[in-house]
Design an enzyme around this catalytic site. Structure first.
Site, PDB file in Angstrom:
ATOM      1  N   ASP A 143     -13.830  -3.732  10.788  1.00 53.62           N
ATOM      2  CA  ASP A 143     -13.268  -4.793   8.879  1.00 53.62           C
ATOM      3  C   ASP A 143     -13.450  -5.844   8.971  1.00 53.62           C
ATOM      4  O   ASP A 143     -14.596  -5.961   8.464  1.00 53.62           O
ATOM      5  CB  ASP A 143     -12.013  -4.325   8.577  1.00 53.62           C
ATOM      6  CG  ASP A 143     -11.458  -4.496   7.224  1.00 53.62           C
ATOM      7  OD1 ASP A 143     -12.621  -5.050   6.255  1.00 53.62           O
ATOM      8  OD2 ASP A 143     -10.021  -4.414   6.923  1.00 53.62           O
ATOM      9  N   ASP A 184      -4.027  -0.070  11.980  1.00 52.95           N
ATOM     10  CA  ASP A 184      -4.898  -1.062  11.549  1.00 52.95           C
ATOM     11  C   ASP A 184      -4.516  -2.674  12.019  1.00 52.95           C
ATOM     12  O   ASP A 184      -2.875  -2.991  11.446  1.00 52.95           O
ATOM     13  CB  ASP A 184      -5.083  -1.280   9.979  1.00 52.95           C
ATOM     14  CG  ASP A 184      -5.986  -2.645   9.453  1.00 52.95           C
ATOM     15  OD1 ASP A 184      -6.542  -3.357  10.486  1.00 52.95           O
ATOM     16  OD2 ASP A 184      -6.339  -3.022   8.364  1.00 52.95           O
ATOM     17  N   GLU A 218       0.707  -1.312  -0.181  1.00 53.34           N
ATOM     18  CA  GLU A 218      -0.335  -0.039  -0.103  1.00 53.34           C
ATOM     19  C   GLU A 218       0.879   1.047   0.158  1.00 53.34           C
ATOM     20  O   GLU A 218       0.556   2.657   0.227  1.00 53.34           O
ATOM     21  CB  GLU A 218      -1.211   0.190   1.101  1.00 53.34           C
ATOM     22  CG  GLU A 218      -2.016  -0.945   1.284  1.00 53.34           C
ATOM     23  CD  GLU A 218      -2.808  -1.014   2.155  1.00 53.34           C
ATOM     24  OE1 GLU A 218      -3.029  -0.138   2.994  1.00 53.34           O
ATOM     25  OE2 GLU A 218      -3.856  -2.158   1.642  1.00 53.34           O
ATOM     26  N   LYS A 246     -15.068  -1.416   2.703  1.00 54.24           N
ATOM     27  CA  LYS A 246     -15.279  -2.024   1.353  1.00 54.24           C
ATOM     28  C   LYS A 246     -16.065  -2.017   0.228  1.00 54.24           C
ATOM     29  O   LYS A 246     -16.694  -3.619   0.308  1.00 54.24           O
ATOM     30  CB  LYS A 246     -13.955  -3.033   2.023  1.00 54.24           C
ATOM     31  CG  LYS A 246     -12.893  -2.781   2.942  1.00 54.24           C
ATOM     32  CD  LYS A 246     -11.469  -3.290   2.793  1.00 54.24           C
ATOM     33  CE  LYS A 246     -10.733  -3.245   4.024  1.00 54.24           C
ATOM     34  NZ  LYS A 246     -10.059  -4.527   4.232  1.00 54.24           N
ATOM     35  N   GLU A 262      -8.325  -0.505  14.211  1.00 55.34           N
ATOM     36  CA  GLU A 262      -8.836  -1.044  13.235  1.00 55.34           C
ATOM     37  C   GLU A 262      -8.710  -2.421  13.616  1.00 55.34           C
ATOM     38  O   GLU A 262      -7.852  -3.259  13.508  1.00 55.34           O
ATOM     39  CB  GLU A 262      -8.830  -1.113  11.973  1.00 55.34           C
ATOM     40  CG  GLU A 262      -9.657  -1.384  11.134  1.00 55.34           C
ATOM     41  CD  GLU A 262      -9.516  -1.726   9.300  1.00 55.34           C
ATOM     42  OE1 GLU A 262      -8.641  -2.222   8.451  1.00 55.34           O
ATOM     43  OE2 GLU A 262      -8.580  -0.524   8.482  1.00 55.34           O
TER      44      GLU A 262
END
Length: 429
Positions: free
Chosen positions: A313, A242, A205, A338, A286
């Site tokens: 999530d 996260d 990412e 998402k 998260e």
């Protein structure tokens, strides 16, 4: 004139070099919409099914020609002739055609590609930007970004357990300033890591992926970078994590290999988080607990839910049914959104609406396997989500979303809204 005349899917590559699906929808008027589907690395077990070919002789089994065929040979016949403006009707048609809970017959990647391409074609037909078409005249809020500047876990080949260490430039006056702050901190972090002799290669990412002495050291070098860039931690910039705890959970125990005491119970892991929250300006965690550890989630929410944003999530997988169960049980106070976890635009909007009514914040999110598609940037403004998570400040698959938000902020001009720290309405109860 908004009747669908053709639907066509093809196989393309995502940011990890794996195949994914791109779909084009054409209308009678000549309008067209194109959408590409992302793919995750750490996935929730209740996510809608991403259909892969399984042919080991081609793309290591990750081809998506079956999903392509499902669009071109099955879905196309059913939606051609329908009005592109009938988003709910088209999405329901595809859900009925699939007939399974997790879209395992046609594939969520096939269904989502069509769903998003239809919305884009309809927006093109009426001459509106995608965020305006989906959100209407009240779509005006630019999101506070969660910028992933150190990658670990399943997103990097390093020894860091926590999957994402993020900065949130909450003291910015507008989105453009938030982006500038993030970029300056990103470059400062590279200098900090270099000075310490750490590798500055990046992960999936776009965040740096060094081997560090501990998970806490990641927070320490980020704090140093924020200061080096000329900003104040806790005032100008907040931190977010996260953990992706489902990846660390086995037989009722969480294992963080890079800690002095690697194995932790849920209570011990919450102690670990509480210590970090006390020492650093962390505003959001998260997936702090594994997706099936609902008792752990309840404890974490009770202990930290009034101090920080607790985001589900893998826990909720953008599924309204699972989210409702979490709301009823008082678990978490925020949901990560998402698109490919649930598989249609309609169901995604349903989940966002449910979250907002319950006082949960919504964070619109990318996946680790991305494309140049910028739909999620438009979606974040369309629903006035207030927060977006779309990676670091490098790699075009991440930066293209930020650049689209800059365009939207320019287009909205004087009516553009950026709330900064005010987005955390879930902490004001």
């Amino acid at each position: 004139m908004s009747q669908i005349t053709d639907v066509y899917a093809r196989e393309i590559l995502d940011s990890r070099g794996n195949p994914t699906l791109e779909v084009e929808v054409f209308l009678e008027s000549g309008a067209m919409g194109r959408a590409a589907v992302p793919s995750g690395a750490s996935t929730g077990e209740r996510e809608a099914l991403e259909l892969r070919d399984g042919d080991k002789g081609r793309y290591l089994g990750k081809g998506v020609l079956k999903a392509v065929a499902n669009v071109n040979d099955i879905i196309a016949d059913e939606v051609i002739g329908m009005e592109a403006t009938d988003q709910v009707g088209i999405d329901r048609k595809m859900l009925d055609l699939d007939g399974t809970e997790y879209k395992s017959k046609l594939g969520a990647n096939a269904i989502l590609g069509v769903s998003l391409a239809v919305a884009k074609a309809a927006a093109d037909e009426v001459g509106l930007s995608l965020y305006q078409y989906i959100g209407g005249s009240n779509a005006k809020e630019l999101p506070l970004p969660m910028m992933n500047i150190i990658n670990g876990g399943a997103h990097a080949d390093n020894n860091v357990d926590i999957q994402e260490f993020m900065i949130m430039p909450a003291g910015a006056k507008n989105f453009a300033e938030a982006l500038r702050m993030g970029a300056e901190i990103f470059h400062a972090l590279k200098a900090v890591l270099k000075a310490k002799g750490y590798n500055t290669a990046v992960g999936d990412e776009g965040g740096f992926a060094p081997n560090l002495k501990s998970n806490e050291e990641a927070l320490q070098v980020i704090m140093e970078a924020i200061t080096k860039a000329g900003f104040k931690p806790g005032e100008d910039v907040l931190l977010a994590l996260d953990v992706a705890s489902s990846e660390l959970f086995k037989d009722g125990v969480y294992t963080l290999e890079n800690e002095a005491q690697p194995q932790k119970t849920a209570d011990q892991l919450i102690d670990f988080y509480e210590n970090l929250v006390n020492k650093y300006p962390i505003i959001s965690i998260e997936d702090g607990m594994a997706e099936n550890d609902w008792d752990g989630w309840k404890k974490m929410t009770e202990r930290l839910g009034k101090r920080i944003q607790i985001v589900g999530d893998d826990l909720f997988v953008t599924n309204p049914r699972i989210l409702k169960e979490g709301i009823d049980k008082g678990i978490a106070n925020s949901i990560l959104i998402k698109l490919n976890q649930i598989g249609t635009l309609t169901e995604t909007l349903d989940a966002i609406e449910m979250a907002k009514r319950a006082g949960y914040t919504t964070v619109i999110s990318h996946r680790s396997g991305e494309t140049e598609d910028t739909t999620l940037a438009d979606l974040s403004v369309a629903v006035n989500a207030g927060q977006i998570k779309t990676g670091s400040l490098c790699r075009t698959d991440r930066v293209c979303k930020y650049n689209q938000l800059l365009r939207i902020e320019d287009e909205l001009d004087a009516v553009a809204l950026f709330r900064g720290k005010e987005v955390f309405y879930n902490l004001k109860k």
